[in-house]
Design a protein around this motif. Structure first.
Motif, PDB file in Angstrom:
ATOM      1  N   THR A  26       0.956  -0.945   0.088  1.00 19.95           N
ATOM      2  CA  THR A  26      -0.133  -0.162  -0.087  1.00 19.95           C
ATOM      3  C   THR A  26       0.617   1.271   0.079  1.00 19.95           C
ATOM      4  O   THR A  26       0.504   2.289  -0.762  1.00 19.95           O
ATOM      5  CB  THR A  26      -1.042   0.087   1.362  1.00 19.95           C
ATOM      6  N   LEU A  27       1.706   1.428   0.873  1.00 18.33           N
ATOM      7  CA  LEU A  27       2.554   2.323   1.432  1.00 18.33           C
ATOM      8  C   LEU A  27       1.669   3.830   1.440  1.00 18.33           C
ATOM      9  O   LEU A  27       0.806   3.409   2.443  1.00 18.33           O
ATOM     10  CB  LEU A  27       3.610   2.941  -0.141  1.00 18.33           C
ATOM     11  N   GLY A  28       1.551   4.732   0.586  1.00 15.50           N
ATOM     12  CA  GLY A  28       0.830   5.778   0.946  1.00 15.50           C
ATOM     13  C   GLY A  28      -0.318   5.809   0.344  1.00 15.50           C
ATOM     14  O   GLY A  28      -1.452   6.342   0.556  1.00 15.50           O
ATOM     15  N   GLY A  29      -0.718   4.751  -0.562  1.00 12.33           N
ATOM     16  CA  GLY A  29      -2.013   4.447  -1.070  1.00 12.33           C
ATOM     17  C   GLY A  29      -2.442   5.087  -2.269  1.00 12.33           C
ATOM     18  O   GLY A  29      -3.364   5.258  -2.895  1.00 12.33           O
ATOM     19  N   TYR A  30      -1.134   5.669  -3.040  1.00 16.07           N
ATOM     20  CA  TYR A  30      -1.498   6.446  -4.281  1.00 16.07           C
ATOM     21  C   TYR A  30      -2.116   5.345  -5.320  1.00 16.07           C
ATOM     22  O   TYR A  30      -3.139   5.806  -6.017  1.00 16.07           O
ATOM     23  CB  TYR A  30      -0.175   6.965  -4.828  1.00 16.07           C
ATOM     24  N   SER A  31      -1.446   4.259  -5.363  1.00 21.72           N
ATOM     25  CA  SER A  31      -2.003   3.341  -6.570  1.00 21.72           C
ATOM     26  C   SER A  31      -3.224   2.735  -6.143  1.00 21.72           C
ATOM     27  O   SER A  31      -4.183   2.491  -7.001  1.00 21.72           O
ATOM     28  CB  SER A  31      -1.123   2.174  -6.638  1.00 21.72           C
ATOM     29  N   THR A  32      -3.513   2.709  -4.953  1.00 18.01           N
ATOM     30  CA  THR A  32      -4.896   2.195  -4.425  1.00 18.01           C
ATOM     31  C   THR A  32      -6.097   3.062  -4.677  1.00 18.01           C
ATOM     32  O   THR A  32      -7.023   2.607  -5.261  1.00 18.01           O
ATOM     33  CB  THR A  32      -4.921   1.922  -2.846  1.00 18.01           C
ATOM     34  N   ILE A  33      -5.754   4.169  -4.607  1.00 17.81           N
ATOM     35  CA  ILE A  33      -6.730   5.176  -5.005  1.00 17.81           C
ATOM     36  C   ILE A  33      -7.185   4.971  -6.633  1.00 17.81           C
ATOM     37  O   ILE A  33      -8.289   5.078  -6.761  1.00 17.81           O
ATOM     38  CB  ILE A  33      -6.306   6.760  -4.761  1.00 17.81           C
ATOM     39  N   THR A  47      -6.269  -3.914   0.180  1.00 14.36           N
ATOM     40  CA  THR A  47      -4.949  -3.546   0.137  1.00 14.36           C
ATOM     41  C   THR A  47      -4.210  -4.043   1.386  1.00 14.36           C
ATOM     42  O   THR A  47      -4.614  -3.999   2.580  1.00 14.36           O
ATOM     43  CB  THR A  47      -4.593  -1.976  -0.133  1.00 14.36           C
ATOM     44  N   LEU A  48      -2.860  -4.735   1.156  1.00 20.13           N
ATOM     45  CA  LEU A  48      -1.782  -5.257   2.195  1.00 20.13           C
ATOM     46  C   LEU A  48      -0.931  -4.081   2.555  1.00 20.13           C
ATOM     47  O   LEU A  48      -0.161  -3.867   1.785  1.00 20.13           O
ATOM     48  CB  LEU A  48      -1.505  -6.504   1.786  1.00 20.13           C
ATOM     49  N   GLU A  49      -0.485  -3.968   3.824  1.00 22.26           N
ATOM     50  CA  GLU A  49       0.635  -2.975   4.063  1.00 22.26           C
ATOM     51  C   GLU A  49       1.195  -3.667   5.503  1.00 22.26           C
ATOM     52  O   GLU A  49       0.575  -3.831   6.550  1.00 22.26           O
ATOM     53  CB  GLU A  49      -0.100  -1.614   4.406  1.00 22.26           C
ATOM     54  N   ASN A  61      -5.428   9.268   3.212  1.00 21.30           N
ATOM     55  CA  ASN A  61      -5.540   9.664   1.970  1.00 21.30           C
ATOM     56  C   ASN A  61      -6.866   9.148   1.421  1.00 21.30           C
ATOM     57  O   ASN A  61      -7.224   9.700   0.440  1.00 21.30           O
ATOM     58  CB  ASN A  61      -4.429   9.048   1.063  1.00 21.30           C
ATOM     59  N   PHE A  62      -7.210   7.957   1.805  1.00 22.83           N
ATOM     60  CA  PHE A  62      -8.415   7.370   1.012  1.00 22.83           C
ATOM     61  C   PHE A  62      -9.710   8.361   1.466  1.00 22.83           C
ATOM     62  O   PHE A  62     -10.375   8.481   0.696  1.00 22.83           O
ATOM     63  CB  PHE A  62      -8.694   5.917   1.653  1.00 22.83           C
ATOM     64  N   GLU A  63      -9.643   8.937   2.788  1.00 24.60           N
ATOM     65  CA  GLU A  63     -10.600   9.655   3.257  1.00 24.60           C
ATOM     66  C   GLU A  63     -10.516  10.804   2.486  1.00 24.60           C
ATOM     67  O   GLU A  63     -11.754  11.432   2.123  1.00 24.60           O
ATOM     68  CB  GLU A  63     -10.548   9.908   4.702  1.00 24.60           C
ATOM     69  N   ASN A  64      -9.527  11.483   2.251  1.00 25.29           N
ATOM     70  CA  ASN A  64      -9.452  12.834   1.387  1.00 25.29           C
ATOM     71  C   ASN A  64      -9.856  12.529   0.077  1.00 25.29           C
ATOM     72  O   ASN A  64     -10.467  13.287  -0.494  1.00 25.29           O
ATOM     73  CB  ASN A  64      -8.004  13.360   1.462  1.00 25.29           C
ATOM     74  N   ALA A  65      -9.654  11.239  -0.300  1.00 23.55           N
ATOM     75  CA  ALA A  65     -10.149  11.086  -1.958  1.00 23.55           C
ATOM     76  C   ALA A  65     -11.407  10.564  -1.934  1.00 23.55           C
ATOM     77  O   ALA A  65     -12.124  10.599  -3.096  1.00 23.55           O
ATOM     78  CB  ALA A  65      -9.120   9.833  -2.402  1.00 23.55           C
ATOM     79  N   LEU A  67     -12.740   7.782  -0.846  1.00 19.99           N
ATOM     80  CA  LEU A  67     -12.864   6.434  -1.261  1.00 19.99           C
ATOM     81  C   LEU A  67     -12.839   5.394  -0.236  1.00 19.99           C
ATOM     82  O   LEU A  67     -12.727   4.275  -0.332  1.00 19.99           O
ATOM     83  CB  LEU A  67     -11.765   6.072  -2.418  1.00 19.99           C
ATOM     84  N   ALA A  68     -12.674   6.017   1.061  1.00 20.49           N
ATOM     85  CA  ALA A  68     -12.491   5.323   2.179  1.00 20.49           C
ATOM     86  C   ALA A  68     -13.499   4.020   2.444  1.00 20.49           C
ATOM     87  O   ALA A  68     -13.276   2.919   2.852  1.00 20.49           O
ATOM     88  CB  ALA A  68     -12.431   5.754   3.531  1.00 20.49           C
ATOM     89  N   ASP A  69     -14.742   4.320   1.891  1.00 24.62           N
ATOM     90  CA  ASP A  69     -15.773   3.127   2.106  1.00 24.62           C
ATOM     91  C   ASP A  69     -15.635   2.127   1.118  1.00 24.62           C
ATOM     92  O   ASP A  69     -16.198   0.929   1.232  1.00 24.62           O
ATOM     93  CB  ASP A  69     -17.123   3.920   1.918  1.00 24.62           C
ATOM     94  N   ARG A  70     -14.662   2.239   0.138  1.00 27.59           N
ATOM     95  CA  ARG A  70     -14.450   1.226  -0.884  1.00 27.59           C
ATOM     96  C   ARG A  70     -13.073   0.452  -0.862  1.00 27.59           C
ATOM     97  O   ARG A  70     -12.822  -0.560  -1.555  1.00 27.59           O
ATOM     98  CB  ARG A  70     -14.618   1.864  -2.253  1.00 27.59           C
ATOM     99  N   ILE A  71     -12.327   0.769   0.291  1.00 25.90           N
ATOM    100  CA  ILE A  71     -11.175   0.325   0.743  1.00 25.90           C
ATOM    101  C   ILE A  71     -10.748  -0.254   1.797  1.00 25.90           C
ATOM    102  O   ILE A  71     -11.007   0.377   2.767  1.00 25.90           O
ATOM    103  CB  ILE A  71      -9.835   1.439   0.247  1.00 25.90           C
TER     104      ILE A  71
END
Length: 185
Positions: A26-33, A47-49, A61-65, A67-71
């Motif tokens: 995952t790292l910072g979640g860029y690709s996850t987004i 995603t595994l971290e 970052n997911f919250e800011n994007a 998308l947190a409800d999908r990840i």
């Protein structure tokens, strides 16, 4: 991951109509987004971290994007988490993205196939390593891990694959794209 590669992941996910995506690293979640933006309605990314600090940054970052409800972020050693996902019957996944420690890539690939179905795409990042993958004398653990990955892919009749070289703001590297062409055992 560069923005062009992120967009490619999003387009692959959307083209597949992916509802169930797995990311290893995952790292910072860029690709996850990017992956989450390509999900079909009602879909999810797991995603595994390894590092709890990275996981916390990624969640923010997911919250800011939006998308947190999908990840779903799972923290721990990926090989342990992959075994747990398998035991939970969490798959099959439509798309699996591997971008974690390179020495473990062959083992991540094995788990990815176990968590797949016919038609799943497995995308692996950083597979060219500035051309070092071709240096026969290399003792670099990252290069050796990726060579092991390529050997396993080449020997596995359940998959077909290609690698794409990339040149951009992150240097000379590439992606491997593996398609599962037979139902995994």
């Amino acid at each position: 991951m560069a923005p062009l590669q992120g967009k490619l992941l999003m387009m692959l996910a959307a083209s597949l109509g992916a509802r169930n995506i797995l990311e290893i690293g995952t790292l910072g979640g860029y690709s996850t987004i990017w992956l989450a933006r390509g999900l079909a309605d009602g879909g999810r990314v797991v995603t595994l971290e390894l590092d709890p600090g990275h996981a916390a940054v990624a969640r923010k970052n997911f919250e800011n994007a939006g998308l947190a409800d999908r990840i779903e972020v799972r923290v721990g050693a990926a090989l342990d988490t992959l075994a747990a996902l398998h035991a939970e019957h969490a798959g099959p996944f439509d798309l699996i993205f591997i971008d974690a420690d390179k020495p473990s890539t062959p083992d991540y690939f094995d788990w990815a196939v176990k968590l797949s179905r016919k038609g799943t795409l497995i995308v692996v990042d950083n597979v060219v390593r500035e051309g070092a993958i071709l240096a026969a004398q290399s003792e670099n653990k990252h290069v050796k891990g990726l060579r092991g990955f390529y050997a396993r892919v080449a020997a596995d009749p359940r998959v077909t694959a290609t690698a794409i070289q990339t040149v951009g703001n992150k240097g000379h590297d590439g992606l491997a794209i593996v398609r599962v062409i037979a139902e995994p055992d």
